[in-house]
Design a protein around this motif. Structure first.
Motif, PDB file in Angstrom:
ATOM      1  N   LEU A  37       0.793  -1.141   0.089  1.00  0.00           N
ATOM      2  CA  LEU A  37      -0.081  -0.023   0.153  1.00  0.00           C
ATOM      3  C   LEU A  37       0.823   1.253   0.042  1.00  0.00           C
ATOM      4  O   LEU A  37       0.604   2.445   0.520  1.00  0.00           O
ATOM      5  CB  LEU A  37      -0.951   0.097   1.283  1.00  0.00           C
ATOM      6  N   MET A  38       2.093   1.108  -0.709  1.00  0.00           N
ATOM      7  CA  MET A  38       2.936   2.209  -0.788  1.00  0.00           C
ATOM      8  C   MET A  38       2.862   2.445  -2.329  1.00  0.00           C
ATOM      9  O   MET A  38       3.603   1.785  -3.092  1.00  0.00           O
ATOM     10  CB  MET A  38       4.281   2.156  -0.336  1.00  0.00           C
ATOM     11  N   ASN A  39       1.926   3.630  -2.550  1.00  0.00           N
ATOM     12  CA  ASN A  39       1.961   3.677  -4.264  1.00  0.00           C
ATOM     13  C   ASN A  39       2.093   5.287  -4.610  1.00  0.00           C
ATOM     14  O   ASN A  39       1.932   6.117  -3.664  1.00  0.00           O
ATOM     15  CB  ASN A  39       0.582   3.217  -4.808  1.00  0.00           C
ATOM     16  N   ALA A  40       2.516   5.544  -5.673  1.00  0.00           N
ATOM     17  CA  ALA A  40       2.313   6.880  -6.335  1.00  0.00           C
ATOM     18  C   ALA A  40       1.849   7.061  -7.671  1.00  0.00           C
ATOM     19  O   ALA A  40       2.053   5.952  -8.419  1.00  0.00           O
ATOM     20  CB  ALA A  40       4.068   7.327  -6.101  1.00  0.00           C
ATOM     21  N   ILE A  41       1.382   8.018  -8.000  1.00  0.00           N
ATOM     22  CA  ILE A  41       0.871   8.378  -9.628  1.00  0.00           C
ATOM     23  C   ILE A  41       1.836   9.568  -9.868  1.00  0.00           C
ATOM     24  O   ILE A  41       1.970  10.616  -9.081  1.00  0.00           O
ATOM     25  CB  ILE A  41      -0.352   8.446  -9.359  1.00  0.00           C
ATOM     26  N   ASP A  42       2.173   9.626 -11.169  1.00  0.00           N
ATOM     27  CA  ASP A  42       2.610  10.950 -11.820  1.00  0.00           C
ATOM     28  C   ASP A  42       1.771  11.413 -12.640  1.00  0.00           C
ATOM     29  O   ASP A  42       0.817  10.992 -13.298  1.00  0.00           O
ATOM     30  CB  ASP A  42       3.845  10.582 -12.692  1.00  0.00           C
ATOM     31  N   VAL A  43       1.417  12.892 -12.293  1.00  0.00           N
ATOM     32  CA  VAL A  43       0.235  13.511 -12.770  1.00  0.00           C
ATOM     33  C   VAL A  43       0.677  14.563 -13.642  1.00  0.00           C
ATOM     34  O   VAL A  43       1.906  15.321 -13.095  1.00  0.00           O
ATOM     35  CB  VAL A  43      -0.809  14.172 -11.721  1.00  0.00           C
ATOM     36  N   VAL A  44       0.343  14.842 -14.843  1.00  0.00           N
ATOM     37  CA  VAL A  44       0.652  16.006 -15.687  1.00  0.00           C
ATOM     38  C   VAL A  44       0.116  17.166 -14.789  1.00  0.00           C
ATOM     39  O   VAL A  44      -1.086  17.563 -14.705  1.00  0.00           O
ATOM     40  CB  VAL A  44      -0.013  15.940 -17.153  1.00  0.00           C
ATOM     41  N   ALA A  45       1.262  18.276 -14.931  1.00  0.00           N
ATOM     42  CA  ALA A  45       0.506  19.725 -14.356  1.00  0.00           C
ATOM     43  C   ALA A  45      -0.231  20.591 -15.212  1.00  0.00           C
ATOM     44  O   ALA A  45       0.132  20.569 -16.624  1.00  0.00           O
ATOM     45  CB  ALA A  45       1.863  20.287 -13.702  1.00  0.00           C
ATOM     46  N   ARG A  46      -1.274  21.176 -14.812  1.00  0.00           N
ATOM     47  CA  ARG A  46      -1.481  21.953 -15.726  1.00  0.00           C
ATOM     48  C   ARG A  46      -0.883  23.150 -15.523  1.00  0.00           C
ATOM     49  O   ARG A  46       0.130  23.338 -14.932  1.00  0.00           O
ATOM     50  CB  ARG A  46      -3.203  22.273 -15.286  1.00  0.00           C
ATOM     51  N   ASP A  47      -1.178  24.169 -16.598  1.00  0.00           N
ATOM     52  CA  ASP A  47      -0.374  25.331 -16.580  1.00  0.00           C
ATOM     53  C   ASP A  47      -0.448  26.426 -15.325  1.00  0.00           C
ATOM     54  O   ASP A  47      -1.458  26.422 -14.705  1.00  0.00           O
ATOM     55  CB  ASP A  47      -0.543  26.222 -17.908  1.00  0.00           C
ATOM     56  N   SER A  70       9.449  19.994 -15.308  1.00  0.00           N
ATOM     57  CA  SER A  70       8.365  20.771 -14.480  1.00  0.00           C
ATOM     58  C   SER A  70       6.771  20.378 -14.893  1.00  0.00           C
ATOM     59  O   SER A  70       5.971  20.619 -14.277  1.00  0.00           O
ATOM     60  CB  SER A  70       8.477  22.167 -14.508  1.00  0.00           C
ATOM     61  N   ARG A  71       6.825  19.238 -15.952  1.00  0.00           N
ATOM     62  CA  ARG A  71       5.666  19.004 -16.259  1.00  0.00           C
ATOM     63  C   ARG A  71       4.881  17.896 -15.382  1.00  0.00           C
ATOM     64  O   ARG A  71       3.532  17.730 -15.424  1.00  0.00           O
ATOM     65  CB  ARG A  71       5.598  18.275 -17.736  1.00  0.00           C
ATOM     66  N   ILE A  72       5.518  17.241 -14.706  1.00  0.00           N
ATOM     67  CA  ILE A  72       5.088  16.305 -13.872  1.00  0.00           C
ATOM     68  C   ILE A  72       5.027  16.509 -12.278  1.00  0.00           C
ATOM     69  O   ILE A  72       5.865  17.072 -11.819  1.00  0.00           O
ATOM     70  CB  ILE A  72       6.140  14.893 -14.092  1.00  0.00           C
ATOM     71  N   LEU A  73       4.033  16.170 -11.717  1.00  0.00           N
ATOM     72  CA  LEU A  73       3.575  16.077 -10.203  1.00  0.00           C
ATOM     73  C   LEU A  73       3.591  14.727  -9.893  1.00  0.00           C
ATOM     74  O   LEU A  73       2.678  13.843 -10.470  1.00  0.00           O
ATOM     75  CB  LEU A  73       2.565  16.857  -9.698  1.00  0.00           C
TER      76      LEU A  73
END
Ligand code: PMP
Length: 442
Positions: free
Chosen positions: A366-376, A408-411
């Motif tokens: 239960l240790m997970n992560a997702i990469d999300v595309v940042a909006r401008d 900088s695109r990824i959070l």
């Protein structure tokens, strides 16, 4: 709302809180919790999708742990370890020794993960001094790692973002490379070569310790290394005669679906540090566990040589004991591991549905992560905007530093709910995530 809400006396103010930040006053005001949910003063109900900072591993509002805490507070809360023995501390140490990898069996408890890593560092230094090997002064820690906020722990930390402004106060350490997510075979071979190079430059007999997060936590977000990487570090550390210290502050006590993440790799360190999950968020508790050979050597040289007021206290240990009896139970761990697989499957489904928004899903247990595309938007505010949109959808997640922080695109956010989450609650989490990402990207 539970009875516990009666202890709150709003309205209160953030005015007297140091470092609360400009947005603190806008945060929801937590008044009660129930399992994976937290209720705020204005009646909203949030799903705690990250166990706070991956600490509240047993969920909120537990009567069993509250009862253990109350009973110990009434019996004896504080007895100094130099003046008295106490049962909860000795029992908790035995329980952890039983579950810990290899022959790790001597515990010392402190109050935070930073303290635990600080302590591990000083134990290593004192160990080599006690053996008369004063020349062993080099500590090798990883790039892209987080070990805490105090000066020693921050020195170990390999994140420029976290060290900023403090560099000139920090210890000089040697660095080795960290695994990146999704490596090709060529990348992996190159990584191992760079690990070798990091060990090669240390003079013979100079390496004191190697410090390692087995699975990277907030630095990069749930990056699981290959067996080859762990094996290479382990072998080179052993060949150099150095101590291997593993930081399981985030991974320990079931977070990865095993008691300790070392188990996934058959890794047996000399010293292991833990925190967060040991109390499940019900107390400020952390600690180190070391091999007897280290403890005995230090005992022969006059002990660990330092003390904190809140080391080995009955009250903190009682909370740790109540929590750890639950989290270290093999059946509980197997369930948590299964829930982790279910959660990842649903997250991968969301990634397939919106690949332009979610670019990666990874993790273990239960240790997970997702990469999300940042909006401008202004880079500094993007993470706050994303977390705010998720909160609006009733979901709390924890930020990680993206592995490629130059990009900088990824959070990157951690998805790591309490280990007690049910399959229905996992679906609720993923629905809230979908709604939150819709708000963020609308
Ligand atoms: N090590 C790791 C791997 C961590 O994740 C953390 C906390 N995020 C720490 C050490 C420091 O623990 P604490 O915040 O309790 O000092």
């Amino acid at each position: 709302m539970s009875e516990a809400a009666a202890v709150v006396t709003p309205p209160t103010t953030t005015e007297h809180l140091l470092g609360a930040g400009a947005h603190a006053a806008d945060l929801p005001y937590a008044v009660s919790g129930d399992g994976v949910y937290i209720e705020s003063l204005d009646g909203r109900r949030f799903l705690d999708g990250s166990s706070g900072a991956l600490a509240a591993n047993l969920g909120h509002g537990r009567k069993d742990i509250a009862a253990a805490l109350a009973a110990q507070a009434e019996a004896i809360a504080f007895a100094h370890r130099t003046q008295f023995r106490n049962g909860p501390t000795e029992e908790l140490a035995a329980l952890i020794a039983d579950a810990a990898p290899g022959d790790l069996e001597r515990c010392l408890f402190v109050s935070s993960g930073s303290d635990a890593n600080e302590l591990a560092l000083s134990l290593a230094a004192r160990y080599w001094a006690a053996r008369g090997e004063q020349g062993r002064t080099v500590v090798l820690a990883r790039d892209r790692s987080y070990h805490g906020a105090t000066l020693g722990a921050l020195s170990l930390t390999g994140l420029a973002e976290r060290r900023e402004g403090m560099e000139r106060y920090l210890l000089e350490l040697a660095r080795m490379p960290a695994p990146a997510p999704e490596l090709t075979d060529d990348d992996e071979a190159d990584l191992l070569r760079r690990v070798d190079a990091a060990f090669d430059v240390v003079a013979d007999g100079a390496l004191a310790a190697v410090m390692l997060e087995v699975v990277s936590g907030a630095a990069g977000g749930a990056i699981v290394p290959s067996n080859a990487y762990i094996e290479r570090v382990r072998r080179r550390c052993a060949e150099a005669g150095a101590l291997l210290i593993v930081d399981e502050v985030m991974t320990g006590f079931g977070r990865t679906g095993r008691a300790f993440a070392c188990e996934h790799f058959g890794l047996e360190p000399d010293i292991l540090t833990f925190g967060k999950g040991v109390s499940g968020g019900y107390g400020a508790l952390a600690g180190v566990i070391a091999r007897p050979a280290i403890a005995d050597r230090l005992a022969g040289a006059g002990g660990v040589g330092l003390g904190h007021t809140y080391m080995n206290t009955p009250i903190a240990s009682a909370v740790g004991l109540a929590a750890s009896r639950i989290t270290l139970d093999p059946e509980f761990l197997a369930e948590a591991d299964q829930r982790g697989a279910e959660l990842r499957a649903l997250l991968r489904g969301e990634q397939l549905r919106r690949p332009e928004v979610i670019t990666a899903v990874r993790g273990i247990g239960l240790m997970n992560a997702i990469d999300v595309v940042a909006r401008d938007g202004a880079a500094a505010h993007r993470m706050g905007d994303l977390l705010g949109a998720l909160r609006e959808a009733g979901l709390i997640l924890y930020p990680a530093t993206p592995y490629h922080s130059g990009e900088s695109r990824i959070l990157t956010v951690m998805v790591a709910p309490p280990l007690v989450i049910t399959p229905d609650e996992i679906r609720d989490l993923v629905e809230r995530l979908r709604a939150g990402l819709d708000i963020y990207h609308r």
